[in-house]
Design a protein around this motif. Structure first.
Motif, PDB file in Angstrom:
ATOM      1  N   ARG A  82       0.817  -1.432   0.043  1.00 48.40           N
ATOM      2  CA  ARG A  82       0.022   0.030   0.009  1.00 48.40           C
ATOM      3  C   ARG A  82       0.887   1.257   0.027  1.00 48.40           C
ATOM      4  O   ARG A  82       0.603   2.130  -0.707  1.00 48.40           O
ATOM      5  N   VAL A  85       2.133   1.814  -3.478  1.00 48.01           N
ATOM      6  CA  VAL A  85       1.182   2.209  -4.244  1.00 48.01           C
ATOM      7  C   VAL A  85       0.799   3.828  -4.188  1.00 48.01           C
ATOM      8  O   VAL A  85       0.726   4.564  -4.879  1.00 48.01           O
ATOM      9  N   GLU A  86       0.792   4.117  -2.713  1.00 54.12           N
ATOM     10  CA  GLU A  86       0.595   5.408  -2.408  1.00 54.12           C
ATOM     11  C   GLU A  86       1.658   6.446  -3.019  1.00 54.12           C
ATOM     12  O   GLU A  86       1.355   7.443  -3.467  1.00 54.12           O
ATOM     13  N   GLU A  88       3.605   5.745  -5.670  1.00 48.15           N
ATOM     14  CA  GLU A  88       3.517   5.982  -7.162  1.00 48.15           C
ATOM     15  C   GLU A  88       2.334   6.885  -7.306  1.00 48.15           C
ATOM     16  O   GLU A  88       2.234   7.590  -8.325  1.00 48.15           O
ATOM     17  N   LEU A  89       1.212   6.797  -6.648  1.00 51.39           N
ATOM     18  CA  LEU A  89       0.116   7.845  -6.856  1.00 51.39           C
ATOM     19  C   LEU A  89       0.239   9.147  -6.731  1.00 51.39           C
ATOM     20  O   LEU A  89       0.169   9.956  -7.669  1.00 51.39           O
ATOM     21  N   TRP A  92       2.465   9.930  -9.932  1.00 55.93           N
ATOM     22  CA  TRP A  92       1.422  10.334 -11.129  1.00 55.93           C
ATOM     23  C   TRP A  92       0.773  11.519 -10.828  1.00 55.93           C
ATOM     24  O   TRP A  92       0.464  12.150 -11.837  1.00 55.93           O
ATOM     25  N   ARG A 108      -3.558   5.869 -15.094  1.00 57.20           N
ATOM     26  CA  ARG A 108      -2.879   5.243 -14.260  1.00 57.20           C
ATOM     27  C   ARG A 108      -3.287   5.526 -12.967  1.00 57.20           C
ATOM     28  O   ARG A 108      -3.503   4.921 -12.007  1.00 57.20           O
ATOM     29  N   ILE A 109      -3.702   6.928 -12.650  1.00 55.85           N
ATOM     30  CA  ILE A 109      -3.936   7.641 -11.462  1.00 55.85           C
ATOM     31  C   ILE A 109      -5.536   6.639 -11.089  1.00 55.85           C
ATOM     32  O   ILE A 109      -5.526   6.486  -9.986  1.00 55.85           O
ATOM     33  N   LEU A 112      -4.649   3.567  -9.816  1.00 51.24           N
ATOM     34  CA  LEU A 112      -4.191   3.221  -8.356  1.00 51.24           C
ATOM     35  C   LEU A 112      -4.931   3.617  -7.305  1.00 51.24           C
ATOM     36  O   LEU A 112      -5.077   2.990  -6.411  1.00 51.24           O
ATOM     37  N   GLU A 113      -5.903   4.568  -7.835  1.00 48.60           N
ATOM     38  CA  GLU A 113      -7.021   5.205  -6.767  1.00 48.60           C
ATOM     39  C   GLU A 113      -8.045   3.878  -6.575  1.00 48.60           C
ATOM     40  O   GLU A 113      -8.350   3.569  -5.346  1.00 48.60           O
ATOM     41  N   GLU A 115      -7.274   0.580  -6.821  1.00 48.07           N
ATOM     42  CA  GLU A 115      -6.409  -0.433  -6.106  1.00 48.07           C
ATOM     43  C   GLU A 115      -6.284  -0.056  -4.663  1.00 48.07           C
ATOM     44  O   GLU A 115      -6.559  -0.807  -3.792  1.00 48.07           O
ATOM     45  N   LEU A 116      -6.342   1.417  -4.396  1.00 45.53           N
ATOM     46  CA  LEU A 116      -6.512   1.786  -2.769  1.00 45.53           C
ATOM     47  C   LEU A 116      -7.681   1.678  -2.344  1.00 45.53           C
ATOM     48  O   LEU A 116      -8.014   1.790  -1.070  1.00 45.53           O
TER      49      LEU A 116
END
Length: 148
Positions: A82, A85-86, A88-89, A92, A108-109, A112-113, A115-116
Motif C-alpha cells: 500500500r 502504491v501511495e 506511485e500515486l 503520477w 494510471r491515477i 491506482l486509486e 486499487e487503494l
C-alpha cells in the motif's frame, strides 16, 4: 551320655527404646497418614486424560501462535504494498499537474486509486481520461469494471 542343650542368648534390652511409640493408648495401633496403595495407580486413566487434554491445549496454542505470526507477516506485506502504491500515486499526480492532456497519466491515477479503494477518485480521474480520448479502449473496459 549326657545330652547337650543349646542355649540361645537373649537379646540385650536397653532402658531407652529407640523405636517410636506405635501404640496409641486410646485407639490402639497408630495408622500411617499415607495409604499403602497409591491412588494414582488405580486412577491412571485420570492422569492419561489430563495429559491428553493438556497436550491438545498446548498444540492449540502453538497453532494459534503460528497463525498469528503468518497474519502479522501478511499485514506487513500489505502495508508495504500500500505504501508503494501511495508513493506511485503521488508521483503520477505530480505528473498530471505538468501534463494536463495525458490520458495515460489519468488512467494510471484512476487505476491506482481503485486499487487503494477510492472508487470516487478513480471515477473522476477515469472521466478525465475519457474526456481527453473518448475512444480509449482500456478506459472503457475500466469504466465497466468500476461501474460508472
Amino acid at each position: 551320655m549326657a545330652t547337650k542343650v543349646k542355649v540361645s542368648k537373649a537379646p540385650k534390652v536397653s532402658n531407652v527404646s529407640k523405636a517410636p511409640n506405635t501404640q496409641n493408648r486410646i485407639n490402639g495401633p497408630r495408622t500411617s497418614f499415607f495409604p499403602k496403595i497409591y491412588r494414582f495407580i488405580t486412577e491412571r486413566w485420570k492422569l492419561i486424560v489430563a495429559g491428553v487434554i493438556s497436550g491438545a491445549i498446548i498444540i492449540g496454542i502453538i497453532l494459534q501462535n503460528v497463525n498469528l505470526y503468518h497474519n502479522i507477516r501478511e499485514q506487513q506485506a500489505i502495508r508495504a504494498k500500500r505504501g508503494a502504491v501511495e508513493k506511485e500515486l503521488s508521483f503520477w499526480k505530480k505528473q498530471s499537474a505538468k501534463y494536463k492532456d495525458a490520458r495515460d497519466i489519468y488512467f494510471r491515477i484512476a487505476a491506482l486509486e481503485y486499487e487503494l479503494g477510492d472508487k470516487e477518485g478513480a471515477k473522476e480521474d477515469l472521466q478525465k481520461a475519457l474526456e481527453i480520448d473518448p475512444n480509449f479502449k482500456e478506459g472503457r473496459e475500466m469504466e465497466k469494471m468500476i461501474g460508472i
